[in-house]
Each structure stands twice: as C-alpha cells, then as structure tokens.
Design a protein around this motif. Structure first.
Motif, PDB file in Angstrom:
ATOM      1  N   MET A 150     -10.458  47.604 -58.308  1.00  0.00           N
ATOM      2  CA  MET A 150      -9.702  47.047 -57.268  1.00  0.00           C
ATOM      3  C   MET A 150      -8.468  48.001 -57.836  1.00  0.00           C
ATOM      4  N   SER A 151      -8.039  49.201 -56.768  1.00  0.00           N
ATOM      5  CA  SER A 151      -6.881  49.668 -56.968  1.00  0.00           C
ATOM      6  C   SER A 151      -5.873  49.376 -55.630  1.00  0.00           C
ATOM      7  N   ASP A 152      -6.474  49.440 -54.050  1.00  0.00           N
ATOM      8  CA  ASP A 152      -5.098  49.011 -53.437  1.00  0.00           C
ATOM      9  C   ASP A 152      -4.780  48.156 -53.728  1.00  0.00           C
ATOM     10  N   PRO A 153      -3.098  48.097 -53.239  1.00  0.00           N
ATOM     11  CA  PRO A 153      -1.709  47.768 -53.493  1.00  0.00           C
ATOM     12  C   PRO A 153      -2.046  46.664 -52.795  1.00  0.00           C
ATOM     13  N   VAL A 154      -2.392  46.433 -51.645  1.00  0.00           N
ATOM     14  CA  VAL A 154      -2.162  45.465 -50.751  1.00  0.00           C
ATOM     15  C   VAL A 154      -3.660  43.641 -51.663  1.00  0.00           C
ATOM     16  N   GLU A 155      -4.352  44.720 -52.135  1.00  0.00           N
ATOM     17  CA  GLU A 155      -4.834  43.898 -52.260  1.00  0.00           C
ATOM     18  C   GLU A 155      -4.767  43.468 -54.212  1.00  0.00           C
ATOM     19  N   LEU A 156      -4.073  43.956 -55.004  1.00  0.00           N
ATOM     20  CA  LEU A 156      -4.137  43.541 -56.239  1.00  0.00           C
ATOM     21  C   LEU A 156      -2.152  42.778 -56.108  1.00  0.00           C
ATOM     22  N   LEU A 157      -2.213  43.276 -55.052  1.00  0.00           N
ATOM     23  CA  LEU A 157      -0.721  41.930 -54.418  1.00  0.00           C
ATOM     24  C   LEU A 157      -1.307  40.830 -54.117  1.00  0.00           C
ATOM     25  N   ILE A 158      -1.986  40.416 -53.278  1.00  0.00           N
ATOM     26  CA  ILE A 158      -3.104  38.848 -52.673  1.00  0.00           C
ATOM     27  C   ILE A 158      -3.164  38.774 -54.120  1.00  0.00           C
ATOM     28  N   ALA A 159      -3.818  39.108 -54.946  1.00  0.00           N
ATOM     29  CA  ALA A 159      -4.504  38.966 -55.729  1.00  0.00           C
ATOM     30  C   ALA A 159      -3.406  38.063 -56.717  1.00  0.00           C
ATOM     31  N   ALA A 160      -2.391  39.302 -57.324  1.00  0.00           N
ATOM     32  CA  ALA A 160      -1.430  38.646 -57.937  1.00  0.00           C
ATOM     33  C   ALA A 160      -0.419  37.872 -57.482  1.00  0.00           C
ATOM     34  N   GLU A 161       0.052  37.076 -56.331  1.00  0.00           N
ATOM     35  CA  GLU A 161       0.376  35.927 -55.455  1.00  0.00           C
ATOM     36  C   GLU A 161      -0.992  35.234 -55.139  1.00  0.00           C
ATOM     37  N   ARG A 162      -1.669  34.956 -55.615  1.00  0.00           N
ATOM     38  CA  ARG A 162      -2.386  33.298 -56.049  1.00  0.00           C
ATOM     39  C   ARG A 162      -2.623  33.429 -54.338  1.00  0.00           C
ATOM     40  N   LEU A 163      -2.897  34.545 -53.848  1.00  0.00           N
ATOM     41  CA  LEU A 163      -3.306  33.863 -52.431  1.00  0.00           C
ATOM     42  C   LEU A 163      -4.787  33.919 -52.214  1.00  0.00           C
ATOM     43  N   PRO A 164      -5.346  33.609 -50.870  1.00  0.00           N
ATOM     44  CA  PRO A 164      -6.857  33.645 -50.890  1.00  0.00           C
ATOM     45  C   PRO A 164      -6.791  34.791 -49.867  1.00  0.00           C
ATOM     46  N   ALA A 165      -8.317  35.675 -50.608  1.00  0.00           N
ATOM     47  CA  ALA A 165      -9.099  37.017 -49.770  1.00  0.00           C
ATOM     48  C   ALA A 165      -8.766  37.307 -48.612  1.00  0.00           C
ATOM     49  N   ASP A 166      -9.011  35.965 -47.759  1.00  0.00           N
ATOM     50  CA  ASP A 166      -8.555  36.391 -46.372  1.00  0.00           C
ATOM     51  C   ASP A 166      -6.992  36.740 -45.598  1.00  0.00           C
ATOM     52  N   TYR A 167      -6.600  36.156 -46.128  1.00  0.00           N
ATOM     53  CA  TYR A 167      -4.837  36.465 -46.723  1.00  0.00           C
ATOM     54  C   TYR A 167      -4.654  37.993 -46.302  1.00  0.00           C
ATOM     55  N   ALA A 168      -6.081  38.992 -46.534  1.00  0.00           N
ATOM     56  CA  ALA A 168      -5.937  40.628 -46.087  1.00  0.00           C
ATOM     57  C   ALA A 168      -5.570  40.617 -44.457  1.00  0.00           C
ATOM     58  N   GLU A 169      -6.033  39.550 -43.682  1.00  0.00           N
ATOM     59  CA  GLU A 169      -6.206  39.721 -42.314  1.00  0.00           C
ATOM     60  C   GLU A 169      -5.013  39.526 -42.082  1.00  0.00           C
ATOM     61  N   VAL A 170      -4.408  38.620 -42.587  1.00  0.00           N
ATOM     62  CA  VAL A 170      -2.809  38.738 -41.726  1.00  0.00           C
ATOM     63  C   VAL A 170      -1.973  39.757 -41.962  1.00  0.00           C
ATOM     64  N   VAL A 171      -1.981  39.934 -43.059  1.00  0.00           N
ATOM     65  CA  VAL A 171      -1.565  41.241 -43.919  1.00  0.00           C
ATOM     66  C   VAL A 171      -1.968  42.443 -42.118  1.00  0.00           C
ATOM     67  N   GLU A 172      -2.876  42.580 -42.179  1.00  0.00           N
ATOM     68  CA  GLU A 172      -3.531  43.875 -41.337  1.00  0.00           C
ATOM     69  C   GLU A 172      -2.957  43.220 -39.716  1.00  0.00           C
ATOM     70  N   MET A 173      -2.977  42.551 -39.559  1.00  0.00           N
ATOM     71  CA  MET A 173      -2.987  41.403 -37.985  1.00  0.00           C
ATOM     72  C   MET A 173      -1.182  41.962 -37.686  1.00  0.00           C
ATOM     73  N   HIS A 174      -0.829  41.778 -38.906  1.00  0.00           N
ATOM     74  CA  HIS A 174       0.902  41.466 -38.959  1.00  0.00           C
ATOM     75  C   HIS A 174       2.052  41.969 -39.720  1.00  0.00           C
ATOM     76  N   TRP A 175       1.305  42.266 -41.057  1.00  0.00           N
ATOM     77  CA  TRP A 175       2.310  42.805 -41.843  1.00  0.00           C
ATOM     78  C   TRP A 175       2.443  44.630 -41.813  1.00  0.00           C
ATOM     79  N   LYS A 176       0.986  45.096 -41.071  1.00  0.00           N
ATOM     80  CA  LYS A 176       1.297  45.912 -41.457  1.00  0.00           C
ATOM     81  C   LYS A 176       1.665  47.170 -39.524  1.00  0.00           C
ATOM     82  N   PRO A 177       1.770  45.957 -38.624  1.00  0.00           N
ATOM     83  CA  PRO A 177       2.473  46.745 -37.390  1.00  0.00           C
ATOM     84  C   PRO A 177       3.709  46.242 -36.880  1.00  0.00           C
TER      85      PRO A 177
END
Length: 284
Positions: free
Chosen positions: A1-28
């Motif tokens: 796993m080398s994607d910085p967003v995925e690495l941060l989700i893991a480091a923050e102990r967030l559930p995997a589906d938090y990637a949807e929050v990043v995609e839908m809200h934080w990227k825009p």
C-alpha cells in the motif's frame, strides 16, 4: 500500500470506507483551496468546528491532498496556542477564576499566533508550539518549519467567531455562568477579547471552512470520545477528566459554541454539516 491517502487512513485507524469521505468531500475541498491558492499565496484557511468534528483529521488529509496538487500545507491548531498553566493561573488570580480553564478567548497566546502567521506570510522560518492536553500545559516540543508554506490550515473550535451582542450576556446560559460568573465579568471579558485581539487574528483568514454539528448536545458526546483517546495515550495524565469535570469543562464552551452554530453558517465560505458519525452528510 503506497497511496498516501490509504496510508493516512491506516495511520489514523479509520475504517476503510473513510476513503469515500475523502473522495466525496475532502478531495473537492482540496481542489477549491488549491484554486484559491493559485491567486493568493500563501493562503490562510480557517477551519472552524466544535469539539469532535474532525478538524485535525481533516487537516491531515488536506496536507496530503494539497501536496498531491503541488502545494505545501502546514497546520496550526488554535489549541496549541493555549497559555501555559502558570499563565492561566495568574490570569485567574488577577482577572477571574474561570480563566484557569483553557478554551475560551483570553486563554490563548494570541501574539504567538500573529507571529506565526506573519512568518508564513513573509516566507520566514517559524516554530509551531504544542499543547499537551493530558497534562493541561504547553509542551516543550515544537515543530520547526523552514522555507515557504503555500497554505496554512488554521483550525480550532472558535476560529472565525465574532462577539455576541452585549445585551445577550446578562442571562446565564448554564449553571457555571449562574454560579461562578454571577456578575458576568468572565463572559463579558471573553466577548470583549473576541472583538479585539481575536478579531484581528481571525481577520488574517482568507477562506473560512465550517464543520457544523446539529446542536451543542453533540459536543459532550464527541468530547467524551476525545477524552478516552487521551486516556488511551496517557492513562496517568494529570489533565484527564472524569464525567463531572468533563461536563463542567464543556460548560465553559457552551455560550460561544451555541452562538457560532447560530451565526456562522450564513457567512462561512464553505459549510459541511457533520452527522452523529462525525462525517460530513451527503449533499454538502
């Protein structure tokens, strides 16, 4: 796993589906900030949100996402600008006992905040202080930042707040105010400082983002979660609070939090409605 967003989700102990929050809200959001920074650099972004709305988590993702857009972003937390415990004790002794408790305007080193932002605007080196909440005092550790910063993320529970009308201060909002500030000295000074030093500090913000909870009732629940995280990190920290202390602590924030929830949504540049799961609601 080398994607910085995925690495941060893991480091923050967030559930995997938090990637949807990043995609839908934080990227825009990162894209909007990047566009604003193209016209004004360095850009000061204020991020307001009551306790437990995820401000610090958002800032971590924005640092990563802005880096992917070729921008260097750093975070300054208003919490890290708290006066030392000794300074607050002196303020409590000389001005009003309620200023012993960190949180409200008047308990921050505003001049330090000015100095940091001025250094960012000038492209100079600067130091970001750190406050250890488990010990209720400023840490000796600092983060040294050299070189230019493109975006400063300035986050805090009362970032961008404005004073209430003086007439609103007469009626106590909770038991703390009724019993410990019967002559409204403390809340009047908080309101005064918010309209003076803090107004100037917040006036440096170029873009104001608000993470809005439904009501003040959400704050206590979110703050309990924060307290548990602090206890997990440092179980013997002298600054940790039991339930009674936590309720009293939150009472210091109640008046201004309610005012912010009522007043700020209409003027924030960007508004996110935060649900009970501490995530932005669909439709933001």
């Amino acid at each position: 796993m080398s994607d910085p967003v995925e690495l941060l989700i893991a480091a923050e102990r967030l559930p995997a589906d938090y990637a949807e929050v990043v995609e839908m809200h934080w990227k825009p959001l990162a894209t909007r900030i990047a566009r604003a920074a193209a016209n004004r650099k360095p850009l000061i972004v204020g991020i307001n949100g009551a306790q437990g709305t995820g401000k610090s988590t958002l800032c971590k993702f924005l640092e990563v996402l802005l880096k992917q857009r070729g921008l260097r972003a750093m975070t300054l937390a208003l919490d890290d600008l708290y006066l030392t415990q000794a300074e607050r004790l002196q303020l409590a002794a000389e001005v009003h006992p309620l200023f012993e408790t960190r949180g409200v305007p008047g308990t921050h080193a505003v001049a330090m905040g000015f100095s940091i932002i001025e250094a960012v605007l000038a492209g100079r080196e600067f130091e970001i202080p750190h406050f250890d909440k488990s010990c209720d005092d400023r840490s000796n550790d600092v983060t040294r930042v050299s070189g230019p910063v493109d975006v400063l993320l300035f986050e805090g529970w009362c970032i961008g707040a404005v004073p209430e009308k003086a007439s609103a201060l007469a009626r106590p909002i909770n038991l703390l105010e009724a019993e410990e500030d019967p002559e409204w000295t403390w809340r009047t000074l908080v309101n005064h400082w918010l309209g003076e030093d803090y107004k100037q500090l917040f006036g440096l913000i170029d873009l104001l983002v608000m993470l809005k909870v439904d009501s003040f009732d959400s704050v206590l629940a979110n703050r309990r979660l924060q307290e548990q995280k602090l206890a997990d990190l440092n179980p013997i920290g002298p600054g940790l609070m039991d339930e009674e202390a936590l309720v009293r602590f939150i009472s210091h924030y109640e008046r201004l939090t309610r005012h912010i929830l009522t007043e700020m949504p209409d003027r924030a540049d960007i508004l996110y409605s935060i649900g009970p799961d501490q995530r932005p609601r669909i439709g933001n």
